[in-house]
Design a protein around this motif. Structure first.
Motif, PDB file in Angstrom:
ATOM      1  N   PHE A  64     -85.181 -26.912  38.026  1.00 36.30           N
ATOM      2  CA  PHE A  64     -84.475 -27.365  36.376  1.00 36.30           C
ATOM      3  C   PHE A  64     -84.867 -28.087  35.641  1.00 36.30           C
ATOM      4  CE2 PHE A  64     -81.629 -25.180  39.190  1.00 36.30           C
ATOM      5  CZ  PHE A  64     -80.200 -24.558  38.581  1.00 36.30           C
ATOM      6  N   SER A  65     -85.212 -28.398  35.002  1.00 45.76           N
ATOM      7  CA  SER A  65     -86.735 -28.832  33.966  1.00 45.76           C
ATOM      8  C   SER A  65     -85.719 -30.123  32.914  1.00 45.76           C
ATOM      9  CB  SER A  65     -86.995 -28.124  32.884  1.00 45.76           C
ATOM     10  OG  SER A  65     -86.535 -27.279  31.596  1.00 45.76           O
ATOM     11  N   HIS A  66     -84.268 -29.816  32.782  1.00 44.48           N
ATOM     12  CA  HIS A  66     -83.308 -30.200  31.709  1.00 44.48           C
ATOM     13  C   HIS A  66     -84.131 -30.666  30.552  1.00 44.48           C
ATOM     14  CE1 HIS A  66     -80.481 -29.622  34.486  1.00 44.48           C
ATOM     15  NE2 HIS A  66     -81.172 -30.247  35.792  1.00 44.48           N
ATOM     16  N   THR A  67     -84.964 -29.182  29.813  1.00 48.21           N
ATOM     17  CA  THR A  67     -85.716 -29.852  28.287  1.00 48.21           C
ATOM     18  C   THR A  67     -85.296 -28.956  27.514  1.00 48.21           C
ATOM     19  OG1 THR A  67     -87.110 -28.363  29.419  1.00 48.21           O
ATOM     20  CG2 THR A  67     -87.605 -30.607  29.932  1.00 48.21           C
ATOM     21  N   ILE A  68     -84.807 -28.234  28.083  1.00 45.93           N
ATOM     22  CA  ILE A  68     -84.143 -26.869  26.822  1.00 45.93           C
ATOM     23  C   ILE A  68     -83.404 -27.499  25.555  1.00 45.93           C
ATOM     24  CG2 ILE A  68     -85.212 -25.104  27.904  1.00 45.93           C
ATOM     25  CD1 ILE A  68     -82.068 -24.279  28.214  1.00 45.93           C
ATOM     26  N   LYS A  69     -82.604 -28.651  25.890  1.00 52.62           N
ATOM     27  CA  LYS A  69     -82.170 -29.477  25.121  1.00 52.62           C
ATOM     28  C   LYS A  69     -82.825 -30.435  24.179  1.00 52.62           C
ATOM     29  CE  LYS A  69     -77.500 -27.659  27.296  1.00 52.62           C
ATOM     30  NZ  LYS A  69     -75.646 -28.752  27.512  1.00 52.62           N
ATOM     31  N   LYS A  70     -84.113 -30.196  24.230  1.00 53.39           N
ATOM     32  CA  LYS A  70     -84.457 -32.005  24.094  1.00 53.39           C
ATOM     33  C   LYS A  70     -84.115 -32.969  24.871  1.00 53.39           C
ATOM     34  CE  LYS A  70     -86.163 -29.549  19.811  1.00 53.39           C
ATOM     35  NZ  LYS A  70     -85.763 -29.812  18.253  1.00 53.39           N
ATOM     36  N   GLN A  71     -83.661 -32.953  26.208  1.00 48.83           N
ATOM     37  CA  GLN A  71     -83.370 -34.100  26.370  1.00 48.83           C
ATOM     38  C   GLN A  71     -84.149 -35.359  26.708  1.00 48.83           C
ATOM     39  OE1 GLN A  71     -83.115 -30.765  28.145  1.00 48.83           O
ATOM     40  NE2 GLN A  71     -81.092 -30.618  29.229  1.00 48.83           N
ATOM     41  N   ASP A  72     -84.300 -36.815  25.961  1.00 45.74           N
ATOM     42  CA  ASP A  72     -84.704 -37.530  25.486  1.00 45.74           C
ATOM     43  C   ASP A  72     -85.640 -38.015  27.055  1.00 45.74           C
ATOM     44  OD1 ASP A  72     -84.712 -37.447  23.213  1.00 45.74           O
ATOM     45  OD2 ASP A  72     -83.181 -39.484  23.339  1.00 45.74           O
ATOM     46  N   ASP A 118     -87.517 -22.062  33.301  1.00 49.46           N
ATOM     47  CA  ASP A 118     -86.655 -22.784  34.357  1.00 49.46           C
ATOM     48  C   ASP A 118     -85.327 -22.072  35.075  1.00 49.46           C
ATOM     49  OD1 ASP A 118     -83.568 -24.487  34.198  1.00 49.46           O
ATOM     50  OD2 ASP A 118     -85.061 -25.338  32.798  1.00 49.46           O
ATOM     51  N   TRP A 119     -85.125 -21.922  36.197  1.00 48.73           N
ATOM     52  CA  TRP A 119     -83.710 -21.369  36.740  1.00 48.73           C
ATOM     53  C   TRP A 119     -83.045 -21.545  35.118  1.00 48.73           C
ATOM     54  CZ3 TRP A 119     -86.228 -19.642  41.137  1.00 48.73           C
ATOM     55  CH2 TRP A 119     -86.873 -20.063  41.491  1.00 48.73           C
ATOM     56  N   GLU A 120     -82.628 -21.731  34.891  1.00 49.52           N
ATOM     57  CA  GLU A 120     -81.921 -21.910  33.527  1.00 49.52           C
ATOM     58  C   GLU A 120     -81.782 -21.047  32.734  1.00 49.52           C
ATOM     59  OE1 GLU A 120     -79.138 -24.932  30.532  1.00 49.52           O
ATOM     60  OE2 GLU A 120     -80.166 -26.103  32.108  1.00 49.52           O
ATOM     61  N   THR A 121     -83.215 -20.764  32.384  1.00 54.67           N
ATOM     62  CA  THR A 121     -83.773 -19.880  31.715  1.00 54.67           C
ATOM     63  C   THR A 121     -83.953 -18.374  31.851  1.00 54.67           C
ATOM     64  OG1 THR A 121     -86.187 -20.377  31.286  1.00 54.67           O
ATOM     65  CG2 THR A 121     -84.345 -21.275  29.380  1.00 54.67           C
ATOM     66  N   LEU A 122     -83.495 -17.802  32.919  1.00 51.17           N
ATOM     67  CA  LEU A 122     -83.196 -16.932  33.570  1.00 51.17           C
ATOM     68  C   LEU A 122     -81.787 -15.866  33.475  1.00 51.17           C
ATOM     69  CD1 LEU A 122     -84.866 -17.858  36.652  1.00 51.17           C
ATOM     70  CD2 LEU A 122     -85.621 -16.192  35.840  1.00 51.17           C
ATOM     71  N   THR A 123     -82.123 -15.330  31.993  1.00 52.91           N
ATOM     72  CA  THR A 123     -80.886 -14.323  31.992  1.00 52.91           C
ATOM     73  C   THR A 123     -81.996 -12.506  32.182  1.00 52.91           C
ATOM     74  OG1 THR A 123     -81.845 -14.469  29.470  1.00 52.91           O
ATOM     75  CG2 THR A 123     -80.493 -15.805  30.660  1.00 52.91           C
ATOM     76  N   ASN A 124     -80.496 -11.947  31.743  1.00 53.41           N
ATOM     77  CA  ASN A 124     -80.887 -10.734  31.623  1.00 53.41           C
ATOM     78  C   ASN A 124     -81.037 -10.424  30.522  1.00 53.41           C
ATOM     79  OD1 ASN A 124     -78.141 -10.626  30.605  1.00 53.41           O
ATOM     80  ND2 ASN A 124     -76.643  -9.992  32.460  1.00 53.41           N
TER      81      ASN A 124
END
Length: 401
Positions: free
Chosen positions: A88-96, A114-120
């Motif tokens: 989980f990189s916590h970057t896709i919302k442009k977290q400072d 990123d685990w958060e970006t794995l989708t069907n």
């Protein structure tokens, strides 16, 4: 033969979760014809010996692995150049706070997934800890209310061995006839509902929640249509709301007038309306006393979430008059906030097992196969020192613009 390494989590505060339990790591090794090694760790919820007992090799370094699996952000000095990293990189919302991390990932030519970006193919996430965030967040919300009013003493979730052990605490929960509002409709919300129903709290409709009185504690589950409305008075359309949230305005205050505990589970887009403003809190008809903000969006949809809290120090008070954070449980005019940002860590064994099941079922076949459905491709943020096309919107963020 590809080599997969499970890293020792390096983020502070420590995270005891793992992407694969010992048994799951053994299954991946045997079923997909890959080598799986485990970096030695004294902090994870499964010990080195637990992995050894399943035939896994414990190593000091995972530098020679092709694919490296972790949970939370990898410290910059622990990133391994040229490798494929999952976390989980916590970057896709442009977290400072993670700009430097993404810059380093690009500099080191790392392939970041990123685990958060794995989708069907329909855009739905296929792996997440959301249910466990909901379970622990709702439990913590009830625990907080009990603390605020000296009603009962519950063990903290992290003091329980696992979820089954935590459930034994439900019988201690004795609430007055309060009303609990729950926002959202996904995994997090369903996890929270498990706890509320397990604690014997009845569910009512949003209409009943507003207009009726009850002689026992109740909760209602609110979807986005329940607390957002078109600015022009037209009908609510969910797909339109998600695509064009600027056409809508918040309509939550009708609930805040009768709510004692708010459990916030709904994903919030910064372009969407907030739930309420500080100015709303200081009005006489604002009734919320405790907020369990599972989303933990700082300065986001809930103005009282001024900072994340921690497992060791889970609550703080928000003083709406001065817009300041204060010590918890100091003034009845304050709102008590629970905003722990790593809730699944409180039940690491259950959370890890659930996550690993989804990893083995939904991700590993695409990772080690032909990825004909594009699961890995869609989730890849960086490759060979560049942002992929799908995540090119992060370029100005990387450049500090």
């Amino acid at each position: 033969m590809k080599k997969i390494g499970i890293i020792k989590e390096g983020k502070v505060p420590i995270d005891r979760r793992v992407p694969l339990t010992p048994l799951q790591a053994k299954q991946v090794k045997e079923n997909f014809n890959v080598e799986v090694v485990v970096q030695t760790s004294d902090i994870r919820c499964f010990s080195d010996d637990d992995y050894r007992n399943e035939g896994l090799t414990i190593v000091e370094s995972v530098d020679d692995c092709d694919i490296i699996l972790g949970v939370k952000e990898v410290p910059i000095d622990k990133l391994i150049s040229g490798k494929t990293h999952f976390f989980f990189s916590h970057t896709i919302k442009k977290q400072d706070y993670n700009r430097d991390l993404l810059q380093s990932i690009l500099d080191k030519k790392i392939k970041l997934i990123d685990w958060e970006t794995l989708t069907n193919e329909n855009g739905n996430r296929i792996i997440a800890f959301g249910r466990w965030a909901g379970i622990v967040g709702a439990y913590n919300g009830i625990w907080t209310y009990g603390k605020r009013y000296n009603l009962f003493n519950l063990r903290r979730a992290h003091e329980c061995f696992d979820y089954e052990d935590l459930k034994t605490e439900f019988s201690k929960i004795k609430l007055p006839n309060i009303k609990i509002a729950l926002t959202g409709g996904g995994r997090v919300t369903k996890g929270a509902m498990e706890v509320l129903l397990g604690a014997g709290i009845s569910q009512v409709t949003p209409y009943e929640f507003i207009h009726e009185r009850f002689n026992a504690p109740v909760f209602t589950q609110l979807n986005s249509r329940d607390y957002n409305k078109r600015k022009d008075g037209a009908e609510f359309h969910r797909n339109e709301f998600y695509k064009n949230p600027e056409l809508y305005e918040g309509d939550f205050l009708k609930y805040s007038r009768v709510t004692d505990i708010l459990i916030a589970c709904a994903y919030w887009d910064p372009a969407a309306p907030v739930l309420f403003h500080r100015e709303d809190i200081i009005k006489d008809d604002f009734d919320i006393k405790v907020i369990a903000d599972i989303t933990c969006d700082i300065e986001g949809s809930i103005p009282s979430t001024k900072k994340p809290s921690t497992i060791d120090d889970p609550i703080y008070d928000y003083n709406p008059s001065d817009n300041e954070v204060e010590q918890a449980l100091t003034d009845e005019g304050n709102i008590t906030v629970m905003a722990v940002d790593n809730l699944p860590c409180e039940l690491p064994r259950d959370a890890s097992e659930s996550f690993g099941d989804e990893l083995v079922k939904n991700v590993i076949p695409h990772l080690l196969g032909d990825d004909e459905k594009g699961v890995i491709q869609r989730a890849t943020i960086t490759d060979q020192g560049n942002l992929t096309e799908r995540y090119s919107y992060l370029q100005d963020y990387v450049e500090g613009k």
